[in-house]
Structures are given as structure tokens and as C-alpha cells.
Design an enzyme around this catalytic site. Structure first.
Site, PDB file in Angstrom:
ATOM      1  N   LEU A 123      38.359  47.204  43.497  1.00  0.00           N
ATOM      2  CA  LEU A 123      37.083  47.686  42.956  1.00  0.00           C
ATOM      3  C   LEU A 123      37.147  47.934  41.456  1.00  0.00           C
ATOM      4  O   LEU A 123      36.131  48.222  40.829  1.00  0.00           O
ATOM      5  CB  LEU A 123      36.635  48.955  43.700  1.00  0.00           C
ATOM      6  CG  LEU A 123      36.265  48.756  45.175  1.00  0.00           C
ATOM      7  CD1 LEU A 123      35.821  50.075  45.798  1.00  0.00           C
ATOM      8  CD2 LEU A 123      35.174  47.704  45.343  1.00  0.00           C
ATOM      9  N   ASP A 155      41.000  40.449  49.923  1.00  0.00           N
ATOM     10  CA  ASP A 155      41.633  40.426  48.595  1.00  0.00           C
ATOM     11  C   ASP A 155      40.572  40.125  47.523  1.00  0.00           C
ATOM     12  O   ASP A 155      40.814  39.382  46.570  1.00  0.00           O
ATOM     13  CB  ASP A 155      42.784  39.412  48.512  1.00  0.00           C
ATOM     14  CG  ASP A 155      43.690  39.672  47.301  1.00  0.00           C
ATOM     15  OD1 ASP A 155      43.421  40.630  46.557  1.00  0.00           O
ATOM     16  OD2 ASP A 155      44.650  38.909  47.099  1.00  0.00           O
ATOM     17  N   GLY A 201      42.940  35.706  41.169  1.00  0.00           N
ATOM     18  CA  GLY A 201      42.036  36.468  42.026  1.00  0.00           C
ATOM     19  C   GLY A 201      40.684  35.808  42.176  1.00  0.00           C
ATOM     20  O   GLY A 201      40.244  35.048  41.307  1.00  0.00           O
TER      21      GLY A 201
HETATM   22  O1  DOR Z   1      45.077  37.103  43.177  1.00  0.00           O
HETATM   23  C1  DOR Z   1      45.351  38.300  43.167  1.00  0.00           C
HETATM   24  N1  DOR Z   1      44.616  39.163  42.452  1.00  0.00           N
HETATM   25  N2  DOR Z   1      46.403  38.742  43.859  1.00  0.00           N
HETATM   26  C2  DOR Z   1      46.854  39.991  43.736  1.00  0.00           C
HETATM   27  O2  DOR Z   1      47.815  40.328  44.384  1.00  0.00           O
HETATM   28  C3  DOR Z   1      46.188  40.937  42.819  1.00  0.00           C
HETATM   29  C4  DOR Z   1      44.789  40.557  42.584  1.00  0.00           C
HETATM   30  C5  DOR Z   1      44.150  41.270  41.429  1.00  0.00           C
HETATM   31  O3  DOR Z   1      44.312  42.480  41.284  1.00  0.00           O
HETATM   32  O4  DOR Z   1      43.435  40.609  40.671  1.00  0.00           O
END
Ligand code: DOR
Length: 432
Positions: free
Chosen positions: A60, A306, A325
Site C-alpha cells: 500500500l 503481490d 512489481g
Molecule cells: O515485484 C516485487 N515488488 N516483488 C517484491 O518482492 C517487492 C515488490 C515491491 O515492493 O515493489
């Protein structure tokens, strides 16, 4: 007391449509053609009624990166995605490794009121992997933290991991591991395989995940602690978990898979578009198929998003500089329907299991993931199983726009979400 009538719903997608009367915070009555007065009626046209989804893995970004997401915008995305509870990861800035920060996140969640926001506490101080954070203090805080994770980083020191499992055991806590042996992923940019080699990207090899998963299963078995494996991404990890869970002494080990690892592969590297950069990375077709099978047979317990929003400047740049991410909250159901329901790997009871019941059990939530029955808390999601919709990254509720599913047509649309009897989302709009 408020009365909300859900007309023509099919609990778990089974049987003929019925009506469900929600009174206050609970399901008061279920039956065909209920003749009752209600403050509001939702005409569901035979949509599927399930327990509200529970996400064990959400970023978040508050505090610290409110340009990527806030508790408020993330809560809106969660409600629109059918979620009634989310677990907010600890890799904020400052890190959620103490009672002050977890209480802040928890309080913001309550103020927004769209979804139950449960902060995850860091395992180690500053996510540095060196010294245990004050786990007991976070547990005893108003946020009552139960899940601890250094997600984004691996708790790579085996002694620290052992101590975390032992300590959390004393109060029924869970250690959620981001399995990545850091010595094997130095500089890694993508799944170590033919695609990365061809494009000249440093590889993230599957055994970097698998070695930690095997080690931590052994440590959980030895200590009697409770282990949860975050974002399983390889077929080898599925094999290890299947073997481990078949043992009588397996103890409490659970695992999650993300929607993106159920659908996308490293063929996506071709474009060099950083929207496809994620950690662990997108892997191969064989991994995707093995993960679907593992989710279907219970080897992998649940789906977790995730959800990882990033600000434009962290994604609209060259591959190596981009943050890993992807957005996930509003597209999770559609991906699960596409990859698991349509191919016949899960029915709607199965969807309830992997998106609501198992995550609620793993997290120890008493009022989530409950059966759709009279007397149960009205944490619910209504899904139109036949609707198809096109993802528009920029139109999602998150501040970040980094959806790899942008432009994709997905099946299964969230019609409404109810949190303790109150509509939090209806027809694609948040209800405050
Ligand atoms: O792709 C990811 N993004 N993997 C993670 O373990 C952390 C996350 C992030 O916080 O952006």
C-alpha cells in the site's frame, strides 16, 4: 439496523438463484423469493456469491511513497477487486518494523473503512536481515500483527530465520518468506533462461528460490514454527512443497501464488517494457502450468496478488533502472477465472477456497473466509461469471498505472463487495 437484499444470487455458483438478506453485519436469511422490506436491493441476475477475498500480500506504499499508492487508493482498488481484507507489506519508508508504523497503517485502514487493512510487520530491523525487529511489541500493538515478512528482501540468514520461527511460535505468529538466496541473484534482472541470455539480462535462477524454500521447510519442521512462502514462481518450488507437505512431520507450511505467475511468462521480456519486471520474475510456460496444477491440488494454498504499485518515473525508464512489481488487486479475479476456472482446474468453491478461506485461515482471521450461510458475517463478493471486461491500467483505482494486463480482455467481473454488511463497491464504483 440496515437491511440489504441481494436478489437472485447463486452461492458458490451452485443451484437455482436465491435471495440473501443482510441485516446489519450478518447474513440474516437465505431463500427463494424473499418477501422482505430492505433499504437497498441489489439485483444480481444469477451472479455468483462468494465470501469476500482476502489478500495476504499487498503493497500500500504508505508511509513514504504516497505518489505510488496510499491506504485510501489501495483500499479502493481492493474493494473494487472483491477484497474484504488485505495484508499491507512492511517495505514502506520508514519500514513497518515497530508498533508506531503498524498502528499508523492499521488506523488509516479503519479511517478509510473500505477493506480491513492488516499491517504485516517486518521480521528484521529496517529489512536489513541482521537483527530481529520487535515482533512481540507489534503483536501486542493495536494492530495485533500476526504475519511478519521482510518481503522485497529474503530473510537469508538461517539463524535469524530460525529465531523468527521460534519467537513467532510463542504467540501464534506466521513468518512469510520472500524466498530468494541473495548470493545467487546479484544484479538479476529476469528469469535465468534462454530469453534473458539472448537479451543480455543478468539471470535470476530458479534454485535461488527453491533452496530457500527447502531450507525454510526444514527449519519450520524443526522449530514447530509457522511458515508461509510468498509468491511461489517455479515448478521446482511446487515439487518441494508437494514433497514436504506429504510428510507426517510437515508442520505448518503454506504458500501463495500470484495471478501474474499463473498467466505470464518471460516471453514478455521481448518488448523490454518494464511493466513486466517483477520479483520473483516471470518464468517459463512449464512453470506456469506447474503452478496452476499446484494451486488446483492444494500444494499451493492460495492466490495472493503481490499488488505492487509504482510511480510513473519508477516504471517509465530503462529495464535495469525500473522497480519490480505489478498492480494486482483489480485484476486478480479475472486472471484466476481465465487460468483456473475456464480450463476446469477450479470450480467456484475452489475459488472461494484459494482467494478467501485458505488465506483467512493462514492469517487467523475469524470473521473472513466464512461460509455463505445464515448467521455468518456479511463479508461477501458478488461475481458475474460471464461478463468480459477490458483492463485499462490508467482507469484502475491505484495511483500507479503499472498493470501488465492493460488492454487485456478478462472474464469474471466483480459486481459488488460487502464489508460487514455494507456495500464498499457496486457496479465498478466505490461506495464510501
Ligand atoms: O515485484 C516485487 N515488488 N516483488 C517484491 O518482492 C517487492 C515488490 C515491491 O515492493 O515493489
Amino acid at each position: 439496523m440496515s437491511r440489504l437484499l441481494l436478489k437472485d444470487v447463486r452461492p458458490y455458483g451452485e443451484g437455482d438463484p436465491v435471495d440473501v438478506l443482510v441485516e446489519g453485519e450478518v447474513i440474516a436469511e437465505i431463500g427463494a423469493n424473499l418477501q422482505v422490506d430492505a433499504d437497498e436491493i441489489v439485483h444480481a441476475g444469477g451472479s455468483v456469491l462468494l465470501p469476500g477475498f482476502v489478500d495476504l500480500h499487498t503493497h500500500l506504499r504508505e508511509p513514504g511513497r504516497e505518489d505510488a499508492e496510499t491506504v485510501e487508493t489501495g483500499s479502493a482498488a481492493a474493494a473494487l477487486g472483491g477484497y474484504t481484507a488485505v495484508f499491507a507489506m512492511a517495505n514502506t519508508d520508514p519500514v513497518a518494523d515497530n508498533a508506531v508504523i503498524v498502528e499508523h497503517v492499521w488506523r488509516r485502514g479503519r479511517e478509510v473503512g473500505l477493506v480491513d487493512v492488516h499491517p504485516v510487520g517486518a521480521v528484521t530491523v529496517g529489512l536489513k536481515g541482521e537483527k530481529l525487529a520487535e515482533l512481540g511489541t507489534m503483536r501486542r500493538s493495536a494492530a495485533e500483527v500476526r504475519i511478519f515478512s521482510d518481503d522485497g528482501h529474503c530473510v537469508h540468514d538461517p539463524l535469524i530465520m530460525r529465531r523468527a520461527l521460534e519467537y513467532t511460535k510463542s504467540f501464534g505468529g506466521v513468518v512469510a518468506q520472500h524466498a530468494e538466496e541473495p548470493r545467487l541473484t546479484v544484479g538479476a534482472q529476469a528469469h535465468e533462461g534462454a530469453n534473458a541470455a539472448r537479451l543480455g539480462l543478468a539471470g535470476w535462477p530458479a534454485p535461488a528460490e527453491e533452496a530457500i524454500v527447502a531450507r525454510d521447510c526444514l527449519l519450520a519442521g524443526h522449530t514447530g514454527g509457522t511458515l508461509h512462502i510468498c509468491h511461489v514462481s517455479t515448478s521446482g518450488t511446487a515439487d518441494i512443497l508437494r514433497w514436504w507437505k506429504s510428510r507426517k512431520t510437515a508442520g505448518a507450511v503454506s504458500a501463495e501464488v500470484t495471478p501474474h505467475h499463473l498467466l505470464l511468462t518471460d516471453d514478455r521480456l521481448e518488448t523490454y517494457d518494464p511493466v513486466n519486471k517483477v520479483n520473483p520474475p516471470l518464468r517459463t510456460d512449464a512453470d506456469v502450468m506447474a503452478l496452476r496444477e499446484a494451486l488446483a491440488d492444494g500444494t499451493v494454498d492460495c492466490v495472493a496478488t503481490d499488488h505492487a504499485p509504482h510511480a510513473a518515473q519508477d516504471k517509465d525508464c530503462e529495464w535495469a533502472a525500473a522497480k519490480p512489481g505489478m498492480l494486482g488487486l483489480q485484476t486478480a479475479l479475472g486472471i484466476v477465472v481465465r487460468t483456473m476456472v475456464r480450463p476446469g482446474l477450479l470450480d467456484w468453491r475452489g475459488v472461494a477456497r484459494v482467494m478467501s478461506e485458505r488465506p483467512a485461515e493462514i492469517a487467523g482471521l475469524a470473521d473472513q473466509g466464512r461460509p455463505v450461510e445464515v448467521g455468518e458475517p456479511a463479508n461477501l463478493v458478488l461475481v458475474d461469471p460471464d461478463a468480459e471486461w477490458t483492463v485499462r491500467g490508467a482507469e484502475l483505482a491505484s495511483l500507479g498505472e503499472n498493470s501488465p494486463f492493460d488492454g487485456m480482455q478478462l472474464p469474471g467481473r466483480v459486481v459488488a463487495t460487502l464489508l460487514r454488511g455494507r456495500l464498499t463497491a457496486h457496479e465498478g464504483k466505490v461506495r464510501r
